[in-house]
Motif scaffolding. Structure first.
Motif, short mmCIF file in Angstrom:
data_model
loop_
_atom_site.label_atom_id
_atom_site.label_comp_id
_atom_site.label_asym_id
_atom_site.label_seq_id
_atom_site.Cartn_x
_atom_site.Cartn_y
_atom_site.Cartn_z
N TYR A 155 10.03 -33.98 -49.42
CA TYR A 155 9.98 -34.45 -48.05
C TYR A 155 10.75 -35.77 -47.90
O TYR A 155 11.50 -35.96 -46.95
CB TYR A 155 8.53 -34.61 -47.59
CG TYR A 155 8.47 -35.22 -46.23
CD1 TYR A 155 9.04 -34.55 -45.14
CD2 TYR A 155 7.94 -36.48 -46.03
CE1 TYR A 155 9.06 -35.13 -43.90
CE2 TYR A 155 7.95 -37.06 -44.78
CZ TYR A 155 8.51 -36.39 -43.72
OH TYR A 155 8.54 -36.97 -42.49
N GLY A 182 2.24 -28.11 -45.06
CA GLY A 182 2.75 -29.26 -44.33
C GLY A 182 4.18 -29.13 -43.83
O GLY A 182 4.71 -30.04 -43.20
N GLU A 185 5.03 -29.49 -40.00
CA GLU A 185 5.13 -30.84 -39.45
C GLU A 185 6.53 -31.42 -39.59
O GLU A 185 6.94 -32.23 -38.77
CB GLU A 185 4.14 -31.79 -40.15
CG GLU A 185 2.70 -31.67 -39.68
CD GLU A 185 1.99 -30.45 -40.25
OE1 GLU A 185 2.47 -29.91 -41.27
OE2 GLU A 185 0.98 -30.02 -39.67
N VAL A 186 7.22 -31.05 -40.65
CA VAL A 186 8.51 -31.71 -40.90
C VAL A 186 9.69 -30.91 -40.34
O VAL A 186 10.78 -31.44 -40.22
CB VAL A 186 8.76 -31.99 -42.40
CG1 VAL A 186 7.61 -32.81 -42.97
CG2 VAL A 186 8.96 -30.72 -43.20
N ARG A 214 0.67 -25.83 -32.34
CA ARG A 214 0.83 -27.22 -32.76
C ARG A 214 1.48 -28.09 -31.70
O ARG A 214 1.18 -29.27 -31.58
CB ARG A 214 1.71 -27.24 -34.01
CG ARG A 214 1.43 -28.37 -34.97
CD ARG A 214 2.41 -28.34 -36.12
NE ARG A 214 3.52 -29.22 -35.88
CZ ARG A 214 3.44 -30.54 -35.94
NH1 ARG A 214 2.31 -31.11 -36.23
NH2 ARG A 214 4.49 -31.28 -35.72
N THR A 215 2.41 -27.51 -30.95
CA THR A 215 3.22 -28.34 -30.07
C THR A 215 2.82 -28.29 -28.60
O THR A 215 3.32 -29.07 -27.80
CB THR A 215 4.71 -27.93 -30.15
OG1 THR A 215 4.80 -26.51 -29.90
CG2 THR A 215 5.28 -28.21 -31.54
#
Ligand SMILES: Nc1nc2c(ncn2[C@@H]2O[C@H](COP(=O)(O)OP(=O)(O)OP(=O)(O)O)[C@@H](O)[C@H]2O)c(=O)[nH]1
Ligand SMILES: [Mg+2]
Length: 334
Positions: A155, A182, A185-186, A214-215
């Protein structure tokens, strides 16, 4: 022995050997690198940087290769950096089609380089940014950075890019698992690769739903919603759609956060350089290693010794007294 002036001059003159050498200097923390970088830094900032990550075997290298082809068709020059690759870009493991690869390596519009994270003492993210900076100064339009994995180290490497593309594929190394780890998220863009194999459609739908959840919460709508793009890198399908998604993300960045984000990422690079040098100095020329050993030999706990070391070090670094205002860079220590 090459001086930093020689090498930066040769880089600006377009000599690929100088580019390769400078990347090695970055990788090996060569003391000549900082001076070389500063003489070319005026030319840094024109390239677009795309980070490509995802689980092992998702098809990242195949995708990078196809993307590079498509970009070349559009007359864009491409620098490629594979960080600690398990499937190298040279040597055939990557490509069924070696002839095309040989074409590619003869093409002056493409530069391919691998970088090992072993031996760089956790400085791999720092070295990757350095390598991107010199490729940028050299004049490539597009820089593609491939890194395998889903952990913090990857990351760090990938988050220095303008665009983060997360590649998953159906089947083994399940994409949803990667997302749970995760990657959602990135990701600025999510690629479901291997769209030619069963399960790709379903995975893409699941990911779209996860992104949506999520968004698009009740109180918050994200400014950028990562698109899910289906590709088959092996069949060279979906590259236009992926590049369209990248272009849209680019427009989104240019519409607002680009300069601030790049400035924050430069500040993060400063933190990496400082941390690396500090740690080198502490355990090297400042001799703290010997001090630690003597305290431990005397029976102190690791925390007591660490606390002693820190109080000595911090007492010697009066940042707050020097008038600097902490936190101004906006870089986070996380
Ligand atoms: N069916 C199918 N296979 C693919 C596709 N893209 C890549 N592959 C195959 O998947 C395997 C892994 O591809 P790579 O490009 O090396 O994957 P990678 O993500 O770079 O792998 P690592 O760097 O080892 O993590 C190879 O056998 C590729 O030929 C695709 O679109 N469809
Ligand atoms: Mg690979």
């Amino acid at each position: 022995m090459a001086s930093s002036d020689d090498l930066s001059g040769r880089l600006l003159a377009g000599e690929r050997a100088a580019l390769a050498r400078l990347i090695s200097w970055a990788e090996n923390s060569d003391r000549r690198f900082p001076a070389a970088l500063s003489s070319v830094y005026g030319r840094v900032g024109r390239a677009w940087r795309t980070g490509i990550t995802g689980p092992p075997g998702a098809g990242k290298s195949t995708l990078v290769n196809e993307l590079a082809s498509t970009l070349r068709e559009r007359d864009r020059t491409v620098g490629i950096l594979a960080v600690d690759p398990s499937s190298p870009f040279t040597g055939g493991a990557l490509l069924g089609d070696r002839i095309r690869m040989e074409d590619r390596t003869l093409d002056p519009g493409v530069f391919i380089r691998s970088m090992a994270s072993r031996g760089s003492h956790g400085g791999i993210a720092r070295a990757t940014v350095d390598a991107c900076d010199v490729m940028d100064a050299f004049g490539f339009d597009e820089i593609l950075v491939e890194t395998v994995g889903v952990g913090q180290a990857e990351y760090d490497v990938i988050s220095a890019a303008d665009h983060v593309v997360v590649v998953v594929c159906p089947g083994a190394g399940d994409g949803i698992q990667a997302m749970k780890a995760g990657l959602l998220e990135v990701a600025d863009i999510i690629v479901v690769n291997k769209s030619d194999v069963p399960g790709a459609e379903r995975l893409a739908m699941d990911l779209e739903e996860a992104v949506h959840l999520r968004t698009a919460g009740p109180r918050h709508v994200a400014a950028w919603v990562p698109p899910v793009v289906q590709c088959s890198a092996a069949k060279a399908e979906g590259m236009e759609a992926l590049l369209d998604a990248v272009a849209r993300h680019r427009e989104y960045l240019q519409g607002g956060e680009l300069e601030a984000t790049r400035a924050r990422k430069r500040a993060e690079q400063v933190q990496r350089v400082v941390s690396e040098r500090l740690s080198e100095a502490l355990w090297g020329e400042l001799g703290y290693g010997a001090l630690v050993k003597s305290f431990l030999d005397a029976g102190s706990t690791p925390y007591d010794v660490a606390s002693d070391v820190l109080s000595r070090v911090l007492a010697g670094v009066p940042v707050a007294a020097s008038g600097d205002r902490a936190g101004e860079t906006g870089a986070s220590a996380s």
